[in-house]
Design an enzyme around this catalytic site. Structure first.
Site, mmCIF file in Angstrom:
data_model
loop_
_atom_site.group_PDB
_atom_site.id
_atom_site.type_symbol
_atom_site.label_atom_id
_atom_site.label_comp_id
_atom_site.label_asym_id
_atom_site.label_seq_id
_atom_site.Cartn_x
_atom_site.Cartn_y
_atom_site.Cartn_z
ATOM 1 N N TYR A 1 2.049 -1.703 -14.592
ATOM 2 C CA TYR A 1 2.379 -2.746 -14.948
ATOM 3 C C TYR A 1 3.724 -1.429 -15.872
ATOM 4 C CZ TYR A 1 5.368 -5.767 -17.093
ATOM 5 O OH TYR A 1 6.548 -6.664 -17.947
ATOM 6 N N SER B 1 10.074 -3.455 -20.247
ATOM 7 C CA SER B 1 9.525 -3.740 -21.109
ATOM 8 C C SER B 1 9.249 -3.105 -22.533
ATOM 9 C CB SER B 1 7.956 -4.535 -20.200
ATOM 10 O OG SER B 1 6.924 -4.308 -21.135
#
Length: 342
Positions: free
Chosen positions: A159, A134
């Site tokens: 995350y 990501s």
């Protein structure tokens, strides 16, 4: 010209997810067999996930296995049954803000689950593992465009930390067991069948309903919005070229995105950051309605701007995004109106 489809299937996790659906469609269209895995959890509407899968039910070459990547025994059985030679790992607990209030979900799915994936790939000596990282790994970095040559040691959400951990875990397995692994740092993916927790989805929903939209940091944010078709093109191109050791890798000055092991990390984005205000204007144009904006402060875990340097991916596989928001957002709005009948 893509290589001839393999006789063994591709194992794709997160098959009922947004990116998973579209990657599966492209792989099936070129004659591959795909075994899709998903746990169909309720992080967002399970019905949307079921409806995505329903579009694949009549596709030749697709088989679905419901289960969780955090379940090591389930994965082991899948590998024993289907014997995949390539793996596309897209399953993960997504969302930056959700990780602040639900950290355990990220530990289980993104750390335990990824560790399980690596273990079954090691045991099966797979030809290539491609996995989703990501853009959030860039965290507190401010120099832009974000380059895979830059260090990413300052995540600002759990995350992001789990995605960086995935890259480190993958390198270890590439080094120890010579498993080719390639991580793709996705930059704000949008398009038909997208995720309802994403801003573009929420904005479209609210604008069409005549409800206010929440605009964080008073609209002073920029994102490298990347259309789903471009993302899929990059994923499939990468899958076709297993990671190779970098012959020029220097341990005295190590390149973070490659190794003397078969390990690579790439950015995959549009290379065109858009201001949040311009993005909202494009949604207004596509819907034909004016947004009612509610301006709010910056949220914990957010970053001001993302901007992908995609030169490494372009050089490696010829990746070049082709879809501006002026094209991609109307396609999403058209799908949204059709799916929700509004």
């Amino acid at each position: 010209m893509p290589p001839s489809p393999s006789s063994s299937p591709i194992l794709l996790t997160g098959a009922a997810g947004f990116v998973g659906l579209h990657v599966t469609r492209v792989l099936l269209a070129r004659g591959e067999r795909v075994v899709g895995i998903d746990n169909l959890n309720d992080y967002y509407s399970p019905q949307l996930k079921h409806d995505r899968l329903a579009t694949l039910k009549d596709e030749a070459g697709f088989q679905f296995e419901r289960g969780d990547v955090a379940d090591a025994e389930f994965l082991r059985r899948c590998f024993e049954t289907h014997r995949p030679r390539r793996v596309v790992h897209l399953a993960a607990q997504a969302g930056v803000r959700y990780s602040i209030s639900n950290p355990g979900a990220y530990v289980q799915s993104n750390l335990v689950g990824f560790g399980n994936i690596l273990e079954v790939c090691r045991a099966a000596a797979v030809e290539h593992l491609v996995y989703a990282s990501s853009s959030s790994v860039y965290g507190a970095n401010s120099r832009q465009p974000f380059s895979v040559a830059d260090g990413v040691n300052h995540p600002v959400s759990l995350y992001a930390a789990t995605k960086k951990a995935n890259e480190l875990m993958a390198h270890t397995y590439s080094h120890l067991y010579r498993i080719p692994t390639t991580g793709l740092r996705f930059f704000t993916v949008y398009g038909p069948w997208g995720r309802p927790d994403m801003a573009y989805f929420k904005f479209t929903q609210a604008v069409l309903a005549g409800e206010p939209i929440e605009v964080y940091n008073h609209g002073q944010m920029r994102r490298d919005f990347t259309y789903i078709d471009d993302i899929v093109d990059g994923v499939v191109r990468v899958l076709d070229q297993p990671a190779q050791p970098n012959p020029d890798w220097d341990s005295d000055s190590p390149d973070p995105a490659s190794s003397n092991a078969p390990y690579r990390v790439y950015n995959i984005g549009n290379h065109q950051p858009e201001s949040l205000e311009d993005f909202i204007a494009a949604i207004e144009q596509a819907t034909g309605k004016q947004a009612i904006k509610k301006y709010l402060p910056m949220q914990p875990g957010d970053v001001l701007s993302t901007y992908a340097d995609i030169s490494a991916l372009n050089k490696a596989v010829g990746f070049a995004p082709r879809t501006p928001i002026s094209v991609g957002l109307p396609r999403f709005v058209e799908w949204y109106r059709s799916y929700y009948r509004v």
